[in-house]
Design an enzyme around this catalytic site. Structure first.
Site, PDB file in Angstrom:
ATOM      1  N   GLY A 151      48.644 -40.292 -76.569  1.00 14.26           N
ATOM      2  CA  GLY A 151      47.376 -41.500 -76.206  1.00 14.26           C
ATOM      3  C   GLY A 151      47.119 -42.474 -77.359  1.00 14.26           C
TER       4      GLY A 151
ATOM      5  N   ASP B  84      45.494 -28.551 -86.841  1.00 12.16           N
ATOM      6  CA  ASP B  84      44.516 -28.604 -85.986  1.00 12.16           C
ATOM      7  C   ASP B  84      43.107 -28.901 -86.503  1.00 12.16           C
ATOM      8  OD1 ASP B  84      42.285 -27.439 -84.421  1.00 12.16           O
ATOM      9  OD2 ASP B  84      43.510 -25.884 -83.468  1.00 12.16           O
TER      10      ASP B  84
ATOM     11  N   TYR C 163      30.852 -33.690 -72.531  1.00  7.89           N
ATOM     12  CA  TYR C 163      31.686 -34.675 -73.133  1.00  7.89           C
ATOM     13  C   TYR C 163      31.123 -36.048 -73.663  1.00  7.89           C
ATOM     14  CZ  TYR C 163      35.195 -38.278 -73.444  1.00  7.89           C
ATOM     15  OH  TYR C 163      35.961 -39.364 -74.028  1.00  7.89           O
TER      16      TYR C 163
ATOM     17  N   THR D 120      45.752 -42.370 -70.510  1.00  6.20           N
ATOM     18  CA  THR D 120      46.574 -41.773 -71.308  1.00  6.20           C
ATOM     19  C   THR D 120      46.982 -40.252 -70.942  1.00  6.20           C
ATOM     20  OG1 THR D 120      44.529 -40.965 -72.557  1.00  6.20           O
ATOM     21  CG2 THR D 120      45.464 -43.129 -73.543  1.00  6.20           C
TER      22      THR D 120
ATOM     23  N   LEU E 230      37.710 -46.850 -69.409  1.00  5.84           N
ATOM     24  CA  LEU E 230      39.081 -46.342 -68.591  1.00  5.84           C
ATOM     25  C   LEU E 230      40.320 -46.506 -69.287  1.00  5.84           C
ATOM     26  CD1 LEU E 230      39.315 -44.822 -65.776  1.00  5.84           C
ATOM     27  CD2 LEU E 230      39.812 -47.341 -64.812  1.00  5.84           C
TER      28      LEU E 230
ATOM     29  N   GLY F 161      44.894 -36.495 -84.211  1.00  8.16           N
ATOM     30  CA  GLY F 161      45.391 -36.775 -82.676  1.00  8.16           C
ATOM     31  C   GLY F 161      46.507 -37.637 -82.615  1.00  8.16           C
TER      32      GLY F 161
ATOM     33  N   ARG G 209      50.856 -31.161 -81.827  1.00  6.59           N
ATOM     34  CA  ARG G 209      52.167 -31.095 -81.318  1.00  6.59           C
ATOM     35  C   ARG G 209      53.394 -31.960 -82.271  1.00  6.59           C
ATOM     36  NH1 ARG G 209      50.222 -33.030 -75.468  1.00  6.59           N
ATOM     37  NH2 ARG G 209      48.932 -34.166 -76.926  1.00  6.59           N
TER      38      ARG G 209
ATOM     39  N   ASN H 239      40.371 -39.311 -85.064  1.00  4.10           N
ATOM     40  CA  ASN H 239      40.393 -39.713 -83.357  1.00  4.10           C
ATOM     41  C   ASN H 239      40.692 -38.261 -82.347  1.00  4.10           C
ATOM     42  OD1 ASN H 239      42.026 -41.316 -80.931  1.00  4.10           O
ATOM     43  ND2 ASN H 239      43.566 -39.957 -81.635  1.00  4.10           N
TER      44      ASN H 239
HETATM   45  C1  8X3 Z   1      37.060 -42.064 -71.848  1.00  4.67           C
HETATM   46  C2  8X3 Z   1      36.192 -43.057 -70.949  1.00  4.67           C
HETATM   47  O1  8X3 Z   1      34.922 -43.442 -68.944  1.00  4.67           O
HETATM   48  O2  8X3 Z   1      36.353 -41.915 -68.460  1.00  4.67           O
HETATM   49  O3  8X3 Z   1      36.150 -41.449 -72.944  1.00  4.67           O
HETATM   50  O4  8X3 Z   1      34.430 -41.351 -70.024  1.00  4.67           O
HETATM   51  S1  8X3 Z   1      35.281 -42.215 -69.503  1.00  4.67           S
END
Ligand code: 8X3
Length: 259
Positions: free
Chosen positions: A20, A63, A156, A191, A188, A16, A42, A90
Site C-alpha cells: 500500500g 512487527d 478505526y 490499496t 478513499l 508498513g 511480509r 505508517n
Molecule cells: C481510509 C479512508 O475513508 O476509508 O482511512 O476511512 S476511509
C-alpha cells in the site's frame, strides 16, 4: 523560495513498507535516490523492493507492536542507514465495518495495538536520534476517518483521531529542534486496505472502489515526498486528501417509529 531538499540526502525509515502507501512511499523515495529502511511483516515483499532498488533498500522484518523488536531494529541499523532523517510511521489497518454494538473485539484489539501502540513505539524508538541530530521529519499515517464519523468506523476512526492529536502533541514537543511532524490523512485510497478490513473478502473490497476513481498509494506517496523535500524551515502539519469523487452525506435524523 529556498530550494527543495535533495532527496539523495534523505534516509527514510518506513513501517508498513510491504504494501500500500508504505510500499509506494518506499518506491517514491528510492526512485529519487534516497536510502530507505523498509520495515514490514511480509519479508518477501521487502526483498522484492531490495531486488528493485538494490543497496538503497535495507529491509527489516518487523512487527511494530513489539517494543523490543522496534528498539532492536533501530539500534541494529547498518552504518549507511543509521542517520535516518525521515521516519514514516505508517503501519496500520482497519478491521471490520460492523456497528460498535456488533464489532469483533479481536478486531478492535488489533487496531488499537497496531494503529496506536505500535505507532507510538515507532515514534518513541526513532525520535530521540533525530532530535539529537537536530534534523528529521516524522510523518504519521492518519486518515480522514480521524476527522469525520461514518457508520462502522468506530474504533478505526478513533485510532486515527489519536494519530491526529498525537502528531500535534509531538509537534508541540519537538518544534524548534529541527524535527518536523506531518500527519497525512488520506481518504478513499485503493490499496489492500479494504481487503484487510473485510478479512480477505476481495469481492466485497472491490465494491468499495467500483465505479469510482479512488486515490492510489502512489498519489499519497507523492504528497509525502513533497512534504519531506520542502525546505527545512517549512513544516506541513497536516494534509487531508480525498478522492475527487468523495463527499459528505447529510447529517441524519434517525427517527424511531413510535418512540
Ligand atoms: C481510509 C479512508 O475513508 O476509508 O482511512 O476511512 S476511509
Amino acid at each position: 523560495m529556498t530550494p527543495m531538499l535533495d532527496p539523495t540526502t534523505l534516509t527514510v525509515f518506513i513501517t508498513g513498507a510491504s504494501s500500500g502507501i508504505g510500499a509506494a512511499t518506499a518506491r517514491r523515495f528510492a526512485e529519487a535516490g534516497a536510502r530507505v529502511v523498509a520495515c514490514g511483516r511480509r519479508t518477501d515483499r521487502l526483498l522484492a523492493l531490495k531486488d528493485e532498488f538494490g543497496d538503497l533498500i535495507h529491509p527489516i522484518a518487523l512487527d511494530t507492536r513489539d517494543w523490543q523488536a522496534t528498539l532492536d531494529a533501530v539500534a541494529g541499523l547498518p552504518e549507511r542507514f543509521r542517520a535516518f532523517n525521515v521516519v514514516f510511521a505508517n503501519a496500520g489497518l482497519a478491521m471490520g465495518l460492523e456497528p460498535a454494538q456488533a464489532a469483533n473485539i479481536e478486531d478492535w484489539n488489533t487496531m488499537i495495538a497496531t494503529n496506536i501502540t505500535g505507532l507510538t513505539y515507532t515514534v518513541r524508538a526513532t525520535l530521540p536520534a533525530m532530535v539529537a541530530r537536530g534534523e528529521g521529519h516524522l510523518v504519521l499515517t492518519g486518515s480522514i476517518a480521524g476527522d469525520y464519523a461514518y457508520p462502522g468506523a468506530n474504533v478505526y476512526g478513533a485510532t486515527k483521531a489519536f494519530v491526529k492529536q498525537f502528531a500535534l502533541n509531538v509537534w508541540a514537543d519537538v518544534a524548534g529542534t529541527g524535527v518536523r511532524v506531518t500527519n497525512i490523512e488520506p481518504g478513499l485510497t485503493e490499496t489492500e486496505f479494504s481487503v484487510v478490513r473485510f478479512h480477505g473478502d476481495k469481492s466485497r473490497a472491490d465494491k468499495v472502489y467500483e465505479g469510482a476513481t479512488p486515490m492510489t498509494g502512489e498519489d499519497i506517496a507523492e504528497q509525502i515526498f513533497f512534504c519531506c523535500t520542502l525546505p527545512r524551515h517549512v513544516n506541513i502539519t497536516r494534509i487531508q486528501a480525498m478522492a475527487s469523487q468523495q463527499g459528505f452525506g447529510p447529517l441524519a435524523v434517525k427517527k424511531r417509529p413510535g418512540a
